[in-house]
Motif scaffolding. Structure first.
Motif, PDB file in Angstrom:
ATOM      1  N   ASN A 200      29.187  35.477  37.598  1.00 49.39           N
ATOM      2  CA  ASN A 200      30.111  36.493  37.054  1.00 49.39           C
ATOM      3  C   ASN A 200      31.577  36.037  36.981  1.00 49.39           C
ATOM      4  O   ASN A 200      32.492  36.799  37.303  1.00 49.39           O
ATOM      5  CB  ASN A 200      29.991  37.805  37.850  1.00 49.39           C
ATOM      6  N   THR A 201      31.773  34.830  36.489  1.00 53.14           N
ATOM      7  CA  THR A 201      33.145  34.315  36.370  1.00 53.14           C
ATOM      8  C   THR A 201      33.979  35.169  35.403  1.00 53.14           C
ATOM      9  O   THR A 201      35.183  35.363  35.612  1.00 53.14           O
ATOM     10  CB  THR A 201      33.120  32.864  35.861  1.00 53.14           C
ATOM     11  N   GLY A 202      33.331  35.673  34.348  1.00 53.54           N
ATOM     12  CA  GLY A 202      34.049  36.510  33.361  1.00 53.54           C
ATOM     13  C   GLY A 202      34.617  37.755  34.027  1.00 53.54           C
ATOM     14  O   GLY A 202      35.782  38.129  33.793  1.00 53.54           O
ATOM     15  N   ASN A 203      33.822  38.407  34.864  1.00 53.58           N
ATOM     16  CA  ASN A 203      34.309  39.621  35.537  1.00 53.58           C
ATOM     17  C   ASN A 203      35.419  39.299  36.535  1.00 53.58           C
ATOM     18  O   ASN A 203      36.364  40.075  36.697  1.00 53.58           O
ATOM     19  CB  ASN A 203      33.148  40.336  36.237  1.00 53.58           C
ATOM     20  N   LYS A 204      35.320  38.134  37.175  1.00 53.86           N
ATOM     21  CA  LYS A 204      36.400  37.753  38.097  1.00 53.86           C
ATOM     22  C   LYS A 204      37.701  37.548  37.306  1.00 53.86           C
ATOM     23  O   LYS A 204      38.786  37.951  37.746  1.00 53.86           O
ATOM     24  CB  LYS A 204      36.042  36.476  38.861  1.00 53.86           C
ATOM     25  N   ALA A 205      37.572  36.949  36.133  1.00 56.49           N
ATOM     26  CA  ALA A 205      38.754  36.741  35.288  1.00 56.49           C
ATOM     27  C   ALA A 205      39.347  38.091  34.872  1.00 56.49           C
ATOM     28  O   ALA A 205      40.574  38.279  34.913  1.00 56.49           O
ATOM     29  CB  ALA A 205      38.372  35.919  34.052  1.00 56.49           C
ATOM     30  N   LEU A 206      38.478  39.043  34.514  1.00 55.14           N
ATOM     31  CA  LEU A 206      38.976  40.378  34.138  1.00 55.14           C
ATOM     32  C   LEU A 206      39.741  41.011  35.298  1.00 55.14           C
ATOM     33  O   LEU A 206      40.798  41.633  35.091  1.00 55.14           O
ATOM     34  CB  LEU A 206      37.810  41.297  33.741  1.00 55.14           C
ATOM     35  N   SER A 207      39.229  40.834  36.517  1.00 54.94           N
ATOM     36  CA  SER A 207      39.878  41.475  37.671  1.00 54.94           C
ATOM     37  C   SER A 207      41.268  40.883  37.908  1.00 54.94           C
ATOM     38  O   SER A 207      42.208  41.601  38.271  1.00 54.94           O
ATOM     39  CB  SER A 207      38.998  41.354  38.917  1.00 54.94           C
ATOM     40  N   MET A 208      41.406  39.585  37.675  1.00 60.06           N
ATOM     41  CA  MET A 208      42.728  38.960  37.861  1.00 60.06           C
ATOM     42  C   MET A 208      43.698  39.402  36.764  1.00 60.06           C
ATOM     43  O   MET A 208      44.889  39.587  37.008  1.00 60.06           O
ATOM     44  CB  MET A 208      42.606  37.431  37.878  1.00 60.06           C
ATOM     45  N   LEU A 209      43.150  39.585  35.568  1.00 56.49           N
ATOM     46  CA  LEU A 209      43.980  40.067  34.460  1.00 56.49           C
ATOM     47  C   LEU A 209      44.464  41.489  34.764  1.00 56.49           C
ATOM     48  O   LEU A 209      45.629  41.832  34.539  1.00 56.49           O
ATOM     49  CB  LEU A 209      43.126  40.035  33.185  1.00 56.49           C
ATOM     50  N   LEU A 210      43.574  42.303  35.298  1.00 55.92           N
ATOM     51  CA  LEU A 210      43.974  43.668  35.690  1.00 55.92           C
ATOM     52  C   LEU A 210      45.065  43.617  36.744  1.00 55.92           C
ATOM     53  O   LEU A 210      46.008  44.412  36.722  1.00 55.92           O
ATOM     54  CB  LEU A 210      42.762  44.439  36.240  1.00 55.92           C
ATOM     55  N   ALA A 211      44.949  42.663  37.686  1.00 55.72           N
ATOM     56  CA  ALA A 211      45.954  42.539  38.747  1.00 55.72           C
ATOM     57  C   ALA A 211      47.323  42.220  38.140  1.00 55.72           C
ATOM     58  O   ALA A 211      48.353  42.739  38.573  1.00 55.72           O
ATOM     59  CB  ALA A 211      45.538  41.464  39.739  1.00 55.72           C
ATOM     60  N   LYS A 212      47.317  41.393  37.101  1.00 54.43           N
ATOM     61  CA  LYS A 212      48.577  41.036  36.417  1.00 54.43           C
ATOM     62  C   LYS A 212      49.290  42.291  35.904  1.00 54.43           C
ATOM     63  O   LYS A 212      50.505  42.375  35.919  1.00 54.43           O
ATOM     64  CB  LYS A 212      48.246  40.081  35.267  1.00 54.43           C
ATOM     65  N   TYR A 213      48.497  43.291  35.457  1.00 53.24           N
ATOM     66  CA  TYR A 213      49.085  44.526  34.919  1.00 53.24           C
ATOM     67  C   TYR A 213      49.138  45.660  35.965  1.00 53.24           C
ATOM     68  O   TYR A 213      49.375  46.806  35.602  1.00 53.24           O
ATOM     69  CB  TYR A 213      48.274  45.001  33.710  1.00 53.24           C
ATOM     70  N   ASP A 214      48.871  45.337  37.215  1.00 56.22           N
ATOM     71  CA  ASP A 214      48.840  46.371  38.276  1.00 56.22           C
ATOM     72  C   ASP A 214      47.858  47.481  37.966  1.00 56.22           C
ATOM     73  O   ASP A 214      48.120  48.657  38.231  1.00 56.22           O
ATOM     74  CB  ASP A 214      50.236  47.017  38.460  1.00 56.22           C
ATOM     75  N   ARG A 215      46.712  47.116  37.419  1.00 59.93           N
ATOM     76  CA  ARG A 215      45.724  48.146  37.069  1.00 59.93           C
ATOM     77  C   ARG A 215      44.419  47.950  37.845  1.00 59.93           C
ATOM     78  O   ARG A 215      43.365  48.381  37.413  1.00 59.93           O
ATOM     79  CB  ARG A 215      45.465  48.146  35.553  1.00 59.93           C
ATOM     80  N   ILE A 216      44.504  47.318  39.004  1.00 55.53           N
ATOM     81  CA  ILE A 216      43.358  47.281  39.911  1.00 55.53           C
ATOM     82  C   ILE A 216      43.906  47.702  41.273  1.00 55.53           C
ATOM     83  O   ILE A 216      45.040  47.351  41.617  1.00 55.53           O
ATOM     84  CB  ILE A 216      42.640  45.917  39.897  1.00 55.53           C
TER      85      ILE A 216
END
Ligand code: DON
Length: 351
Positions: A200-216
């Motif tokens: 699930n590397t794609g989902n891990k990437a999504l989670s880091m992208l969300l962190a960039k926008y303060d949305r996790i």
């Protein structure tokens, strides 16, 4: 007085006192929907749909999660649970498959239980992305970044809203909530979890992208791991239909009588399902079928007919958007035959 007369009197007395007798089963405490469908009618249409679509070979099992590629593509089960707890089934309805994205509906509901619907709307949103369910582009492009609770990014963010002293407590809260919606204890399919966690590397990437926008709202990788577990929960078609019927029954599980989801949250959840339940296939689905529904790459789809019940279909081969081909066909067919499309006045008895 003759025996005949006495029998008549007893029947009469029983009829008068029966409604006030305390009930032994939880089910009879559940308010009964006045619009639950009749068993014979539903069973006949389910049989027709099963016969009509069982040999359709279109679509392909998901294979980006290695376990799913190995599931027998011929498996096919249909289950309906009504709001008065009638259960109508056909085919492979005891096979336990991974719930996958359908889990997202119940994590959304659990987050609403804890934080309230407004907070979930503010922190996640409910806008269709028009993009594939795992799109990083949607995270970058959309004003909310999260989109809605049913694309992977929005779903991981929704999972991150579930509180607990550690990951295990959060996970157990989620599993317990799903089990209450299903009316029986559900469990993790460990092989699915391991298979997805390894890829699930794609989902891990999504989670880091969300962190960039303060949305996790919790640790990104911990949230992905809990999310991966929730997607790996095993359900069979009947359990899934009961989870759907809980929504159709205003949040009350029709088998146990328990109010699992707050009644006030049900319309919010169903509207999200209508807008985004089949990802970038949601518009076409609303056009054709007009029912809130949610799909998962494990091959399940559940559709809700408010006040009446829910239909769950399991058949692994998927279309391009990641939605089970046969499940869409069956629900479309049953919904047309029984006038379930919510956008049609026929759905409320108009002749
Ligand atoms: O995260 C994933 O990709 C899967 N666990 C769930 C995706 C899914 O079910 C999308 N369904 N149509």
């Amino acid at each position: 007085m003759s025996i005949r007369n006495w029998t008549g009197k007893l029947v009469l007395i029983a009829a008068i006192i029966a409604p006030s007798l305390p009930s032994t089963s939880a089910r009879s405490q559940t308010p009964r929907s006045p619009v639950a469908p009749r068993r014979e009618v539903v069973a006949a249409v389910v049989q027709e749909a099963y016969d009509k679509f069982r040999n359709d070979n279109n679509g392909k099992n998901a294979d980006y999660i290695p376990y799913l590629a190995k599931v027998d593509s011929k498996l096919f089960g249909i289950a309906i649970v009504t709001t008065d707890n009638q259960v109508i089934t056909k085919g492979d309805v005891t096979y336990s498959f991974s719930i996958q994205s359908i889990s997202k509906v119940y994590t959304e509901a659990l987050a609403m239980e804890a934080l309230g619907a407004d907070a979930v709307f503010e922190k996640i949103g409910s806008e269709p992305t028009g993009r594939p369910f795992n799109s990083p582009v949607a995270v970058v492009d959309m004003k909310t970044h999260t989109g809605n609770p049913y694309v992977n990014a929005g779903a991981i963010a929704t999972t991150s809203l579930i509180s607990g002293k550690d990951a295990n407590e959060k996970w157990n809260k989620i599993l317990n909530f799903y089990s209450r919606a299903a009316g029986e204890k559900l469990s993790l399919i460990d092989e699915v979890y391991k298979s997805e966690a390894a890829t699930n590397t794609g989902n891990k990437a999504l989670s880091m992208l969300l962190a960039k926008y303060d949305r996790i709202y919790a640790d990104p990788f911990e949230s992905v791991d809990i999310y991966t577990k929730q997607c790996s929960v095993g359900v069979n078609a009947t359990q899934l239909a009961r989870m759907g019927a809980t929504l159709a029954n205003n949040g009350i599980n029709p088998a146990t009588g328990e109010q699992v989801i707050k009644a006030e949250d049900v319309p919010y959840i169903l509207s999200t399902m209508m807008m985004a339940g089949l990802y970038d296939g949601s518009g076409g689905w609303a056009w054709r079928v007009g029912l809130p529904a949610k799909s998962g790459v494990g091959g399940g789809i559940v559709a809700i007919v408010p006040g009446k019940g829910a239909i769950a279909v399991f058949a692994p081969p998927l279309d391009e958007a990641g939605n089970s081909v046969k499940a869409q066909e069956v629900i479309d067919y049953v919904s047309q035959k029984l006038n379930y499309n919510l956008y049609s006045p026929l759905s409320v008895g108009w002749k």
